[in-house]
Design an enzyme around this catalytic site. Structure first.
Site, PDB file in Angstrom:
ATOM      1  N   LYS A  51      12.870   0.271  10.301  1.00 49.33           N
ATOM      2  CA  LYS A  51      12.702   1.671   9.911  1.00 49.33           C
ATOM      3  C   LYS A  51      12.603   2.569  11.141  1.00 49.33           C
ATOM      4  CE  LYS A  51      10.463   0.425   5.549  1.00 49.33           C
ATOM      5  NZ  LYS A  51       9.221   0.352   4.754  1.00 49.33           N
ATOM      6  N   GLN A  95       2.954   0.930   5.325  1.00 51.05           N
ATOM      7  CA  GLN A  95       3.697  -0.279   4.950  1.00 51.05           C
ATOM      8  C   GLN A  95       2.832  -1.191   4.090  1.00 51.05           C
ATOM      9  OE1 GLN A  95       6.937  -0.764   5.550  1.00 51.05           O
ATOM     10  NE2 GLN A  95       6.959  -2.755   4.568  1.00 51.05           N
ATOM     11  N   ASP A 118       7.701   7.671   0.381  1.00 50.69           N
ATOM     12  CA  ASP A 118       7.924   6.444  -0.394  1.00 50.69           C
ATOM     13  C   ASP A 118       7.966   6.720  -1.890  1.00 50.69           C
ATOM     14  OD1 ASP A 118       8.346   4.019   0.934  1.00 50.69           O
ATOM     15  OD2 ASP A 118       6.249   3.873   1.565  1.00 50.69           O
TER      16      ASP A 118
HETATM   17  N1  GUN Z   1       6.779  -2.963   1.290  1.00 52.11           N
HETATM   18  C1  GUN Z   1       7.897  -3.435   0.677  1.00 52.11           C
HETATM   19  N2  GUN Z   1       8.708  -2.415   0.353  1.00 52.11           N
HETATM   20  C2  GUN Z   1       8.105  -1.287   0.773  1.00 52.11           C
HETATM   21  C3  GUN Z   1       8.464   0.092   0.729  1.00 52.11           C
HETATM   22  O1  GUN Z   1       9.507   0.508   0.225  1.00 52.11           O
HETATM   23  N3  GUN Z   1       7.579   0.951   1.287  1.00 52.11           N
HETATM   24  C4  GUN Z   1       6.406   0.535   1.840  1.00 52.11           C
HETATM   25  N4  GUN Z   1       5.587   1.459   2.343  1.00 52.11           N
HETATM   26  N5  GUN Z   1       6.036  -0.722   1.897  1.00 52.11           N
HETATM   27  C5  GUN Z   1       6.888  -1.629   1.360  1.00 52.11           C
END
Ligand code: GUN
Length: 280
Positions: A51, A95, A118
């Protein structure tokens, strides 16, 4: 036909580069995303690294906030609260999963809806459920974008979503419903999974079980979207038995190279949208 999520995502990321350049001209700064990683889950480390790199390539400033696994709820909430109050931060991503002693509800509640890139907040999920404008979770949004770019119609189609997580299954079902599909959601307690899947015009596998979807569960000509990201002996594999299901599906997403790259592209897009809204 194999849906090339990597190619679509690369195209979107190229478009975003122009969008962030325009933002810079107007705002005098780049859009900014804060990524909070607590602890050292190896899969999360990889996702966060991807990311952060994607942000840099798209002209988005990223702030990498790392906290040790032993951090207290109070320390974590205070860190997120500081980012929420920071006028130069447009998006906040915590995350998941968090270390076991931390309640994600308490920590995520500190992210204001307008910085929730998100789409996990109650406000944004509520907006999606009501069919109103809001930020939508990146992975299901990426699936909808793939359907759109491949001109796969959803109206009146029977969409079957296997999986009911808050991150993928539930928002996926709501998006398909908002796109006029007839939606069935299946999960671990569903009886007759095979018979239901056989009725699907669009089958979305988001259960987190390798090879859950086999060829005998797929209707001839169905569109099969594989959201699984399972690790088997270091290799990434989906929820769909790709080799066999490919022969029956009209369209199918591979793992890797299908939905995965779209998730990151949609995150970048959500950050841009959040930044643009804040300077308006
Ligand atoms: N963990 C697995 N997928 C995601 C996501 O799309 N966003 C976040 N913040 N954590 C995750």
């Amino acid at each position: 036909m194999i849906i090339d999520g990597k190619a679509v995502a690369d195209g979107i990321r190229a478009e975003l580069l122009a969008r962030t350049a325009r933002f810079f001209q107007i705002a005098g700064r780049k859009p900014a995303l804060a990524v909070v990683l607590i602890g050292n889950d190896p899969a999360s480390e990889i996702y966060v690294r991807n990311k952060l790199r994607a942000c840099a390539e798209a002209g988005i400033r990223s702030v990498d906030v790392r906290m040790p696994a032993e951090v207290s709820t109070q320390e974590a909430t205070e860190a997120v609260r500081r980012l929420a109050a920071d006028g130069e931060i447009d998006g906040i991503l915590v995350q998941l999963p968090l270390p076991k002693h931390l309640d994600p509800r308490v920590i995520l509640a500190e992210i204001p809806a307008e910085k929730d890139v998100d789409g996990f907040s109650e406000e944004n999920i509520g907006a999606l459920a009501l069919g109103r404008e809001g930020t939508v979770a990146c992975t299901p949004l990426g699936v909808m974008e793939l359907l759109k770019r491949y001109r796969i119609p959803t109206s009146g189609k029977h969409a079957v979503v296997v999986g009911r997580s808050n991150i993928v299954g539930k928002p996926m079902a709501l998006l398909l419903l908002n796109a006029d599909a007839t939606v069935t959601v299946c999960h671990s307690h569903t009886r007759g999974l095979k018979e239901i899947c056989l009725q699907a015009d669009i089958l979305v596998a988001a259960a987190g079980k390798p090879k859950l979807i086999t060829a005998d569960m797929v209707k001839e000509g169905a569109v099969v979207i594989d959201v699984g990201t399972n690790r088997e002996g270091g290799k990434l594999c989906g929820d769909v038995d790709f080799g066999e299901v490919e022969k029956k599906a009209s369209y199918i997403t591979p793992v890797p190279g299908g939905v995965g790259p779209m998730t990151v592209a949609m995150l970048l897009s959500n950050v841009c949208a959040a930044a643009e809204k804040r300077i308006r």
